[in-house]
Design an enzyme around this catalytic site. Structure first.
Site, short mmCIF file in Angstrom:
data_model
loop_
_atom_site.label_atom_id
_atom_site.label_comp_id
_atom_site.label_asym_id
_atom_site.label_seq_id
_atom_site.Cartn_x
_atom_site.Cartn_y
_atom_site.Cartn_z
N CYS A 40 0.82 -1.23 0.00
CA CYS A 40 0.00 0.00 0.00
C CYS A 40 0.84 1.27 0.00
O CYS A 40 0.31 2.36 -0.25
CB CYS A 40 -0.94 0.02 1.19
SG CYS A 40 -2.09 -1.35 1.22
N HIS A 59 -3.06 7.43 3.96
CA HIS A 59 -3.47 6.20 3.28
C HIS A 59 -4.95 5.93 3.58
O HIS A 59 -5.37 5.95 4.73
CB HIS A 59 -2.60 5.05 3.77
CG HIS A 59 -2.99 3.71 3.25
ND1 HIS A 59 -3.38 3.52 1.94
CD2 HIS A 59 -3.06 2.50 3.85
CE1 HIS A 59 -3.67 2.23 1.76
NE2 HIS A 59 -3.49 1.60 2.91
N ASN A 63 -10.02 0.41 0.49
CA ASN A 63 -8.55 0.48 0.46
C ASN A 63 -8.07 -0.01 -0.91
O ASN A 63 -8.17 -1.20 -1.20
CB ASN A 63 -8.00 -0.39 1.59
CG ASN A 63 -6.49 -0.38 1.66
OD1 ASN A 63 -5.82 0.13 0.76
ND2 ASN A 63 -5.95 -0.95 2.72
O1 UT7 Z 1 -3.14 -0.95 4.24
C1 UT7 Z 1 -3.32 -1.47 5.51
C2 UT7 Z 1 -4.45 -2.46 5.40
N1 UT7 Z 1 -4.98 -2.88 6.62
C3 UT7 Z 1 -6.02 -2.29 7.26
O2 UT7 Z 1 -6.49 -1.25 6.97
C4 UT7 Z 1 -6.61 -3.04 8.41
C5 UT7 Z 1 -6.34 -2.47 9.75
N2 UT7 Z 1 -7.23 -3.09 10.70
C6 UT7 Z 1 -8.51 -2.71 10.89
O3 UT7 Z 1 -8.92 -1.75 10.29
C7 UT7 Z 1 -9.38 -3.46 11.83
O4 UT7 Z 1 -8.57 -4.35 12.61
C8 UT7 Z 1 -10.49 -4.25 11.09
C9 UT7 Z 1 -11.49 -3.30 10.48
C10 UT7 Z 1 -9.89 -5.14 10.00
C11 UT7 Z 1 -11.23 -5.14 12.09
O5 UT7 Z 1 -11.73 -4.36 13.17
P1 UT7 Z 1 -11.54 -4.85 14.66
O6 UT7 Z 1 -12.25 -3.91 15.54
O7 UT7 Z 1 -10.06 -5.01 14.88
O8 UT7 Z 1 -12.29 -6.22 14.65
P2 UT7 Z 1 -11.75 -7.67 14.99
O9 UT7 Z 1 -10.90 -8.20 13.88
O10 UT7 Z 1 -11.17 -7.69 16.37
O11 UT7 Z 1 -13.11 -8.47 15.02
C12 UT7 Z 1 -14.14 -8.14 15.94
C13 UT7 Z 1 -15.32 -9.06 15.65
C14 UT7 Z 1 -14.93 -10.52 15.56
O12 UT7 Z 1 -15.98 -11.28 16.12
P3 UT7 Z 1 -15.84 -11.87 17.61
O13 UT7 Z 1 -14.62 -12.73 17.59
O14 UT7 Z 1 -15.70 -10.68 18.49
O15 UT7 Z 1 -17.11 -12.62 17.77
C15 UT7 Z 1 -14.87 -10.78 14.08
O16 UT7 Z 1 -15.13 -12.11 13.75
O17 UT7 Z 1 -15.88 -8.71 14.37
C16 UT7 Z 1 -16.00 -9.90 13.58
N3 UT7 Z 1 -15.85 -9.51 12.17
C17 UT7 Z 1 -16.88 -9.15 11.41
N4 UT7 Z 1 -18.20 -9.04 11.65
C18 UT7 Z 1 -19.00 -8.64 10.66
C19 UT7 Z 1 -14.72 -9.45 11.45
N5 UT7 Z 1 -15.01 -9.03 10.20
C20 UT7 Z 1 -16.34 -8.84 10.15
C21 UT7 Z 1 -17.22 -8.41 9.16
N6 UT7 Z 1 -18.54 -8.31 9.46
N7 UT7 Z 1 -16.81 -8.08 7.91
#
Ligand code: UT7
Length: 332
Positions: A114, A259, A289
């Site tokens: 990225c 970004h 993204n």
């Molecule tokens: O260029 C760099 C590229 N990378 C990025 O931009 C990603 C950086 N990271 C983030 O932006 C965040 O970590 C995410 C948006 C990817 C995820 O947010 P989070 O608050 O860190 O969520 P998490 O991964 O801790 O997941 C929380 C919950 C989980 O469920 P449980 O285990 O709490 O029951 C996930 O399974 O959200 C669930 N989950 C979803 N639910 C609905 C994960 N993805 C989804 C989804 N829809 N698409």
């Protein structure tokens, strides 16, 4: 010796095809509320059949050339920042040169995920030091959808496809109307974090065998939480370093383009830098993204929409797999 460079033209291109949060609700176990609150993304553009890194780069390049008042034949170098080239061989840059109808130039791809645009911009800056007459096309393009598993809800909601382009020349005496002077670029990497954001499959470390199964590692894999924390720290610290190096404060920055990965990351970086929200340009809600293309699409759009005015100081920042990150200062 030339020590900086000029952005003479900007262009961008995104596919027509939209993938909304409502569409994703039908494809995997997700919902608009989760995607919007966690990422700020409402829709993204996805390449249709026949749309590739080279074809999108070509459209963005034509816009940038037109914007610069130049022709493809004027170009001396082509740099394409991408992690999704049309093929491993030939490079996207060689294929792009062919689409543009030119031969005999220095053409190569740059891999910095990225952060690709800033790594390519810094490479162009080095080229104009060596060759002050160089006229360099930089495109930063990713068809991320080609490496996304649309059954993986943790990844598929985040990414979209797109291309951005810039025409770079040496910072000689002439500075045509509408150009931007690149005052500085700062880059950094941390290879110890290489496993936190990957696309391994098909590489020499995870070769695909004839008739073999395409496994999960063929697609983007990420530890979202760790990437999030590192990205916020890295982008805010390199921007602070850039401003300090040039004796600048936030007040002197007119437009900040981070970004476009996720609105929460953008907000967190803005807060750490104490950057007023109205100075932060975002388009992540409509494109998601777009990886290497993210900041160059935003720069081109912000200039086209008149958000960036003549005389404005623009601060850019990127972050990507590797990890790679950087910042740039441009005076328009
Ligand atoms: O260029 C760099 C590229 N990378 C990025 O931009 C990603 C950086 N990271 C983030 O932006 C965040 O970590 C995410 C948006 C990817 C995820 O947010 P989070 O608050 O860190 O969520 P998490 O991964 O801790 O997941 C929380 C919950 C989980 O469920 P449980 O285990 O709490 O029951 C996930 O399974 O959200 C669930 N989950 C979803 N639910 C609905 C994960 N993805 C989804 C989804 N829809 N698409």
């Amino acid at each position: 010796m030339t020590t900086s460079c000029i952005i003479r033209g900007l262009g961008h291109c995104v596919p027509e095809n939209r993938l909304t949060n409502a569409d994703l609700e039908r494809m995997c176990d997700t919902n608009d509320e989760w995607i919007t609150t966690r990422t700020g993304i409402k829709e993204r553009r996805i390449a249709s059949e026949g749309e590739t890194t080279v074809s999108l780069s070509h459209q963005a390049a034509l816009m940038a050339l037109d914007n610069a008042g130049m022709k493809a034949e004027d170009l001396t170098h082509i740099l394409v920042a991408t992690f999704t080239p049309d093929a491993y061989i030939p490079s996207a840059a060689c294929m792009l040169a062919d689409r543009l109808g030119i031969k005999g130039r220095t053409c190569m791809d740059i891999s910095a995920a990225c952060s690709g645009f800033l790594f390519a911009l810094e490479t162009a800056r080095a080229y104009v030091c060596l060759h002050p007459e160089a006229k360099i096309l930089v495109t930063a393009t990713d068809v991320v959808s080609s490496r996304v598993d649309y059954s993986d809800r943790s990844i598929c909601v985040l990414f979209g496809d797109g291309a951005g382009a810039a025409i770079i020349t040496g910072a000689g005496a002439d500075f045509p109307n509408g150009s931007g002077r690149v005052l500085d670029v700062m880059l950094a990497t941390d290879g110890s974090a290489h496993d936190l954001l990957t696309v391994k499959g098909g590489g020499s470390g995870s070769p695909v065998k004839p008739g073999g199964i395409v496994s999960r590692d063929f697609f983007v894999q990420m530890n979202g939480r760790e990437v999030y924390k590192y990205a916020v720290r890295a982008m805010s610290s390199i921007c602070r370093e850039m401003l300090e190096k040039h004796g600048l404060t936030n007040d002197e920055v007119d437009v900040f383009i981070p970004h476009q990965a996720n609105l929460r990351i953008i907000d967190a970086v803005g807060t750490r830098l104490e950057m007023p929200t109205e100075k932060i340009f975002t388009n992540v809600h409509k494109y998601g993204n777009t990886s290497a293309a993210s900041v160059i699409i935003a720069l081109s759009e912000a200039r086209q929409e008149g958000v960036i005015k003549d005389g404005n100081l623009v601060l850019l920042s990127t972050f990507g797999g590797g990890f790679t990150w950087g910042s740039a200062l441009v005076r328009f």
